[in-house]
Design a protein around this motif. Sequence first.
Motif, PDB file in Angstrom:
ATOM      1  N   PRO A  28     -17.955   4.893  -2.742  1.00  0.00           N
ATOM      2  CA  PRO A  28     -16.842   5.838  -2.674  1.00  0.00           C
ATOM      3  C   PRO A  28     -15.854   5.600  -3.818  1.00  0.00           C
ATOM      4  O   PRO A  28     -15.652   4.468  -4.251  1.00  0.00           O
ATOM      5  N   LYS A  29     -15.263   6.668  -4.280  1.00  0.00           N
ATOM      6  CA  LYS A  29     -14.255   6.542  -5.327  1.00  0.00           C
ATOM      7  C   LYS A  29     -12.953   5.996  -4.732  1.00  0.00           C
ATOM      8  O   LYS A  29     -12.644   6.232  -3.562  1.00  0.00           O
ATOM      9  N   ARG A  30     -12.220   5.287  -5.546  1.00  0.00           N
ATOM     10  CA  ARG A  30     -10.904   4.822  -5.120  1.00  0.00           C
ATOM     11  C   ARG A  30     -10.017   6.043  -4.887  1.00  0.00           C
ATOM     12  O   ARG A  30      -9.882   6.897  -5.768  1.00  0.00           O
ATOM     13  N   PHE A  31      -9.441   6.132  -3.688  1.00  0.00           N
ATOM     14  CA  PHE A  31      -8.691   7.317  -3.287  1.00  0.00           C
ATOM     15  C   PHE A  31      -7.200   7.043  -3.146  1.00  0.00           C
ATOM     16  O   PHE A  31      -6.441   7.912  -2.715  1.00  0.00           O
ATOM     17  N   TYR A  32      -6.744   5.865  -3.511  1.00  0.00           N
ATOM     18  CA  TYR A  32      -5.359   5.458  -3.284  1.00  0.00           C
ATOM     19  C   TYR A  32      -4.794   4.891  -4.585  1.00  0.00           C
ATOM     20  O   TYR A  32      -5.526   4.460  -5.472  1.00  0.00           O
ATOM     21  N   LYS A  33      -3.480   4.859  -4.651  1.00  0.00           N
ATOM     22  CA  LYS A  33      -2.808   4.313  -5.826  1.00  0.00           C
ATOM     23  C   LYS A  33      -2.126   2.985  -5.506  1.00  0.00           C
ATOM     24  O   LYS A  33      -2.302   2.009  -6.222  1.00  0.00           O
ATOM     25  N   ASP A  34      -1.355   2.981  -4.431  1.00  0.00           N
ATOM     26  CA  ASP A  34      -0.532   1.816  -4.109  1.00  0.00           C
ATOM     27  C   ASP A  34      -1.102   1.033  -2.933  1.00  0.00           C
ATOM     28  O   ASP A  34      -1.548   1.615  -1.938  1.00  0.00           O
ATOM     29  N   VAL A  35      -1.057  -0.289  -3.061  1.00  0.00           N
ATOM     30  CA  VAL A  35      -1.489  -1.190  -1.996  1.00  0.00           C
ATOM     31  C   VAL A  35      -0.317  -2.093  -1.640  1.00  0.00           C
ATOM     32  O   VAL A  35       0.361  -2.625  -2.522  1.00  0.00           O
ATOM     33  N   ASP A  36      -0.080  -2.262  -0.347  1.00  0.00           N
ATOM     34  CA  ASP A  36       1.056  -3.081   0.071  1.00  0.00           C
ATOM     35  C   ASP A  36       0.711  -3.798   1.376  1.00  0.00           C
ATOM     36  O   ASP A  36      -0.265  -3.461   2.048  1.00  0.00           O
ATOM     37  N   VAL A  37       1.531  -4.772   1.715  1.00  0.00           N
ATOM     38  CA  VAL A  37       1.439  -5.469   2.994  1.00  0.00           C
ATOM     39  C   VAL A  37       2.728  -5.227   3.751  1.00  0.00           C
ATOM     40  O   VAL A  37       3.828  -5.345   3.193  1.00  0.00           O
ATOM     41  N   ALA A  38       2.609  -4.862   5.014  1.00  0.00           N
ATOM     42  CA  ALA A  38       3.780  -4.591   5.841  1.00  0.00           C
ATOM     43  C   ALA A  38       3.720  -5.423   7.106  1.00  0.00           C
ATOM     44  O   ALA A  38       2.633  -5.731   7.621  1.00  0.00           O
ATOM     45  N   ARG A  39       4.894  -5.762   7.604  1.00  0.00           N
ATOM     46  CA  ARG A  39       4.972  -6.508   8.864  1.00  0.00           C
ATOM     47  C   ARG A  39       5.264  -5.534   9.993  1.00  0.00           C
ATOM     48  O   ARG A  39       6.096  -4.643   9.867  1.00  0.00           O
ATOM     49  N   THR A  40       4.551  -5.727  11.113  1.00  0.00           N
ATOM     50  CA  THR A  40       4.779  -4.909  12.294  1.00  0.00           C
ATOM     51  C   THR A  40       5.103  -5.832  13.460  1.00  0.00           C
ATOM     52  O   THR A  40       5.132  -7.060  13.319  1.00  0.00           O
ATOM     53  N   ASN A  41       5.332  -5.234  14.619  1.00  0.00           N
ATOM     54  CA  ASN A  41       5.613  -6.043  15.804  1.00  0.00           C
ATOM     55  C   ASN A  41       4.416  -6.901  16.207  1.00  0.00           C
ATOM     56  O   ASN A  41       4.578  -7.936  16.870  1.00  0.00           O
ATOM     57  N   ASP A  42       3.220  -6.477  15.813  1.00  0.00           N
ATOM     58  CA  ASP A  42       2.003  -7.167  16.227  1.00  0.00           C
ATOM     59  C   ASP A  42       1.442  -8.119  15.170  1.00  0.00           C
ATOM     60  O   ASP A  42       0.531  -8.890  15.465  1.00  0.00           O
ATOM     61  N   GLY A  43       1.963  -8.048  13.951  1.00  0.00           N
ATOM     62  CA  GLY A  43       1.437  -8.899  12.892  1.00  0.00           C
ATOM     63  C   GLY A  43       1.618  -8.269  11.530  1.00  0.00           C
ATOM     64  O   GLY A  43       2.669  -7.680  11.246  1.00  0.00           O
ATOM     65  N   PHE A  44       0.576  -8.340  10.698  1.00  0.00           N
ATOM     66  CA  PHE A  44       0.651  -7.840   9.335  1.00  0.00           C
ATOM     67  C   PHE A  44      -0.464  -6.821   9.089  1.00  0.00           C
ATOM     68  O   PHE A  44      -1.579  -6.987   9.587  1.00  0.00           O
ATOM     69  N   VAL A  45      -0.136  -5.804   8.322  1.00  0.00           N
ATOM     70  CA  VAL A  45      -1.107  -4.757   8.023  1.00  0.00           C
ATOM     71  C   VAL A  45      -1.127  -4.510   6.523  1.00  0.00           C
ATOM     72  O   VAL A  45      -0.155  -4.781   5.813  1.00  0.00           O
ATOM     73  N   VAL A  46      -2.253  -4.010   6.053  1.00  0.00           N
ATOM     74  CA  VAL A  46      -2.383  -3.567   4.669  1.00  0.00           C
ATOM     75  C   VAL A  46      -2.249  -2.056   4.657  1.00  0.00           C
ATOM     76  O   VAL A  46      -2.820  -1.366   5.511  1.00  0.00           O
ATOM     77  N   THR A  47      -1.481  -1.539   3.712  1.00  0.00           N
ATOM     78  CA  THR A  47      -1.325  -0.092   3.595  1.00  0.00           C
ATOM     79  C   THR A  47      -1.832   0.392   2.247  1.00  0.00           C
ATOM     80  O   THR A  47      -1.684  -0.290   1.225  1.00  0.00           O
ATOM     81  N   LEU A  48      -2.466   1.545   2.284  1.00  0.00           N
ATOM     82  CA  LEU A  48      -2.921   2.227   1.074  1.00  0.00           C
ATOM     83  C   LEU A  48      -2.134   3.527   0.983  1.00  0.00           C
ATOM     84  O   LEU A  48      -2.269   4.396   1.846  1.00  0.00           O
TER      85      LEU A  48
END
Length: 259
Positions: A28-48
Amino acid sequence: MRDQLEDALNNQQFGYGQAQHINQVELPKRFYKDVDVARTNDGFVVTLDGKQTRTPGRKLPIVVPAQSIAQAMAAEWAAQEKYIDPTTMPMVRLINSAVESGEENAPAFRAEIGKFAGNDLLLYRADAPQELVDDQELHWDGALVTLARHFDVAFQPTIGIIHQPQPASTLTKLDTALEGQGLLSLTALVSITGITGSGLLAIALLHQLLDAEQVWTAAHVDEDHQIRLWGEDEEAMTRRAKRRVEFDTAVSVVDALRA
């Protein structure tokens, strides 16, 4: 045994197994530009591009308890260029595999590690040549003694490949050594067990009785002996290098969750 457990992991369609199909389908082609890590009430998530990542199969949201794991996943997503290549994303694949498996499979993973420990690589010895016998004693005896003292257990190593049952009390205590480990940790430990062929080495690593280099060296005593005899095979060394990446990834998960 190592091959059997690696096959089991590789056949998880949306975890490790996903990488087995990349030569059969277009990446698959890369479909996103920005990658980040966010903190939530349950832990940590990666966002695209601000959207939380999900598993490719069941589309389950991915939340991890340790920031370092999320950061490693984010680094793999960020490193993708024009196409997304799963073979270059060992952390993402490991975590996807765990999440797709579901908490209901955690007891089975724990049991698999214990099954290997009861019929372990370290317990079956060569009787010749002497150089191999010496290497096995050097790297395996110390590990067994350390485990035996720490968990107050006894082992019964044997020469050859005929099954040698281990004491029931030993197996019970080794199973207890895995108590409290969640799905992510057990998935990583199963990976380590499959790569090394040893549940005992995985347990020793978990409890910091051996470090990663000691475990890796112990797991490859037989292979290193063959290399000294016959020299390095390029294809085999490539496979070994890939296993090392998977091993280091799994170790980093165990370390992060222990912390």
